[in-house]
Design a protein around this motif. Sequence first.
Motif, PDB file in Angstrom:
ATOM      1  N   THR A 171      -6.926   5.300   1.387  1.00 12.19           N
ATOM      2  CA  THR A 171      -6.144   4.854   2.549  1.00 12.19           C
ATOM      3  C   THR A 171      -5.618   3.442   2.358  1.00 12.19           C
ATOM      4  O   THR A 171      -4.440   3.158   2.626  1.00 12.19           O
ATOM      5  CB  THR A 171      -7.011   4.922   3.823  1.00 12.19           C
ATOM      6  OG1 THR A 171      -7.466   6.256   4.022  1.00 12.19           O
ATOM      7  CG2 THR A 171      -6.215   4.477   5.037  1.00 12.19           C
ATOM      8  N   VAL A 172      -6.466   2.546   1.878  1.00 13.55           N
ATOM      9  CA  VAL A 172      -6.052   1.149   1.677  1.00 13.55           C
ATOM     10  C   VAL A 172      -4.979   1.064   0.601  1.00 13.55           C
ATOM     11  O   VAL A 172      -3.996   0.322   0.742  1.00 13.55           O
ATOM     12  CB  VAL A 172      -7.272   0.276   1.315  1.00 13.55           C
ATOM     13  CG1 VAL A 172      -6.818  -1.132   0.939  1.00 13.55           C
ATOM     14  CG2 VAL A 172      -8.243   0.213   2.473  1.00 13.55           C
ATOM     15  N   ILE A 173      -5.141   1.806  -0.490  1.00  8.53           N
ATOM     16  CA  ILE A 173      -4.150   1.771  -1.563  1.00  8.53           C
ATOM     17  C   ILE A 173      -2.784   2.208  -1.042  1.00  8.53           C
ATOM     18  O   ILE A 173      -1.763   1.540  -1.274  1.00  8.53           O
ATOM     19  CB  ILE A 173      -4.588   2.679  -2.733  1.00  8.53           C
ATOM     20  CG1 ILE A 173      -5.798   2.078  -3.448  1.00  8.53           C
ATOM     21  CG2 ILE A 173      -3.446   2.864  -3.726  1.00  8.53           C
ATOM     22  CD1 ILE A 173      -6.391   2.974  -4.519  1.00  8.53           C
ATOM     23  N   ILE A 174      -2.748   3.323  -0.327  1.00  7.33           N
ATOM     24  CA  ILE A 174      -1.471   3.864   0.147  1.00  7.33           C
ATOM     25  C   ILE A 174      -0.817   2.925   1.154  1.00  7.33           C
ATOM     26  O   ILE A 174       0.371   2.585   1.039  1.00  7.33           O
ATOM     27  CB  ILE A 174      -1.687   5.260   0.750  1.00  7.33           C
ATOM     28  CG1 ILE A 174      -2.072   6.258  -0.355  1.00  7.33           C
ATOM     29  CG2 ILE A 174      -0.426   5.743   1.470  1.00  7.33           C
ATOM     30  CD1 ILE A 174      -2.419   7.635   0.156  1.00  7.33           C
ATOM     31  N   VAL A 190      13.185   4.934  -3.137  1.00  3.27           N
ATOM     32  CA  VAL A 190      12.272   4.309  -4.103  1.00  3.27           C
ATOM     33  C   VAL A 190      10.830   4.403  -3.610  1.00  3.27           C
ATOM     34  O   VAL A 190       9.913   4.789  -4.361  1.00  3.27           O
ATOM     35  CB  VAL A 190      12.667   2.832  -4.342  1.00  3.27           C
ATOM     36  CG1 VAL A 190      11.559   2.087  -5.086  1.00  3.27           C
ATOM     37  CG2 VAL A 190      13.962   2.748  -5.129  1.00  3.27           C
ATOM     38  N   VAL A 191      10.609   4.045  -2.341  1.00  3.47           N
ATOM     39  CA  VAL A 191       9.253   4.124  -1.782  1.00  3.47           C
ATOM     40  C   VAL A 191       8.747   5.563  -1.804  1.00  3.47           C
ATOM     41  O   VAL A 191       7.595   5.831  -2.173  1.00  3.47           O
ATOM     42  CB  VAL A 191       9.237   3.568  -0.335  1.00  3.47           C
ATOM     43  CG1 VAL A 191       7.870   3.777   0.300  1.00  3.47           C
ATOM     44  CG2 VAL A 191       9.594   2.085  -0.341  1.00  3.47           C
ATOM     45  N   VAL A 204       4.910   9.474  -2.904  1.00  2.00           N
ATOM     46  CA  VAL A 204       4.594  10.911  -2.811  1.00  2.00           C
ATOM     47  C   VAL A 204       3.766  11.379  -4.007  1.00  2.00           C
ATOM     48  O   VAL A 204       2.704  11.991  -3.834  1.00  2.00           O
ATOM     49  CB  VAL A 204       5.885  11.745  -2.649  1.00  2.00           C
ATOM     50  CG1 VAL A 204       5.586  13.228  -2.819  1.00  2.00           C
ATOM     51  CG2 VAL A 204       6.500  11.489  -1.279  1.00  2.00           C
ATOM     52  N   PRO A 205       4.190  11.101  -5.268  1.00  2.00           N
ATOM     53  CA  PRO A 205       3.333  11.513  -6.391  1.00  2.00           C
ATOM     54  C   PRO A 205       1.976  10.800  -6.399  1.00  2.00           C
ATOM     55  O   PRO A 205       0.950  11.420  -6.695  1.00  2.00           O
ATOM     56  CB  PRO A 205       4.154  11.125  -7.626  1.00  2.00           C
ATOM     57  CG  PRO A 205       5.548  10.986  -7.146  1.00  2.00           C
ATOM     58  CD  PRO A 205       5.447  10.509  -5.735  1.00  2.00           C
ATOM     59  N   LEU A 206       1.975   9.503  -6.060  1.00  2.00           N
ATOM     60  CA  LEU A 206       0.713   8.770  -6.047  1.00  2.00           C
ATOM     61  C   LEU A 206      -0.239   9.332  -5.005  1.00  2.00           C
ATOM     62  O   LEU A 206      -1.444   9.523  -5.267  1.00  2.00           O
ATOM     63  CB  LEU A 206       0.974   7.283  -5.779  1.00  2.00           C
ATOM     64  CG  LEU A 206      -0.263   6.391  -5.697  1.00  2.00           C
ATOM     65  CD1 LEU A 206      -1.008   6.381  -7.023  1.00  2.00           C
ATOM     66  CD2 LEU A 206       0.130   4.962  -5.300  1.00  2.00           C
ATOM     67  N   SER A 207       0.275   9.596  -3.810  1.00  2.00           N
ATOM     68  CA  SER A 207      -0.561  10.165  -2.761  1.00  2.00           C
ATOM     69  C   SER A 207      -1.099  11.533  -3.171  1.00  2.00           C
ATOM     70  O   SER A 207      -2.263  11.867  -2.919  1.00  2.00           O
ATOM     71  CB  SER A 207       0.248  10.279  -1.462  1.00  2.00           C
ATOM     72  OG  SER A 207      -0.514  10.876  -0.443  1.00  2.00           O
TER      73      SER A 207
END
Length: 306
Positions: free
Chosen positions: A230-233, A287-288, A293-296
């Motif tokens: 959660t913190v990373i995202i 860009v965001v 999306v892939p990271l999440s």
Amino acid sequence: MSSATPNLPAVTPTEQHARKRRLGANYPSWFFAPTIALYVVFFALPTFSSFYFSLTRWTLFDATFIGFGNYVQFFKNPQLYTSFINTLIYAVLTSGAKVILGFLIALLLTSPVVGRGYLRAVVFFPVLLSTIGVGILFKSLLDPFQGMVNAVLGVFGLPQPGWFTDPSLALYSIAGVDIWKGVGIATLIFMAGIVAIPSEYFEAARIDGATPGQLLRSITIPLARNATVTVIILSLIGGLRSFDIIWATTGGGPGFTSDVLASVIYKQYQAGFYGLSTAGNVVLFLVVTAIMVPLSYVLNRNQVEQ
């Protein structure tokens, strides 16, 4: 005197269950209706409108369709490459620091330390402050000639850098201010994740002779993974979209050395190129999305597999 009781048809358990299911099926739809309406009005419609207006040359009173001309002009911007690199550096630096510092501070504030309640309030207090106010405050404190920080450094004979005026320091100085302001949210999320870990796990591990380091590595870090994701995202999204604190401290300067995508877009809006700035906002949105999306997906997939 007896009163006649009407013969009502008996309700079978199957009919009772069917009524409950109908009530249960209708309740969520009505419950989410206001949220869906707000989402459509304040997010969906403005988003799709932005896609359309990014293809026009528009003012408050008129709009002329020009196709992808705004995008062509936006990508010809000489500051675009620098601002994109600055955006990535800023986002990675601030989000990484918030994850690490937030976790360490949360460990401290969930342990039996003296004055724990006071320390929690101190850590969270910067979150409550206005971002613009924080930027103005630190612009004054870190002024290279009259700022309090450099005055104290001068007393001890230490170098007095131009925090916001040195091209090699400006972006990192802003990132430090952003970390100071936002680490409280990360700490709060980590605290919630650590407190939610059942104490029986720690007690059983201590009985087996586990050291504090082993408790941290084998119990706290794995079971606080939800909070970490959660913190990373949240922090990475905030870093990629950051604008207000950068504009309040340096305005993208000195020169263009601390410009990010959002500040470049705002400068185009200031100059009256509304369609161009709208196209820039669409690019920033894409860009965001392309990063998050892939990271999440990867973070949540690994979370499920574990």
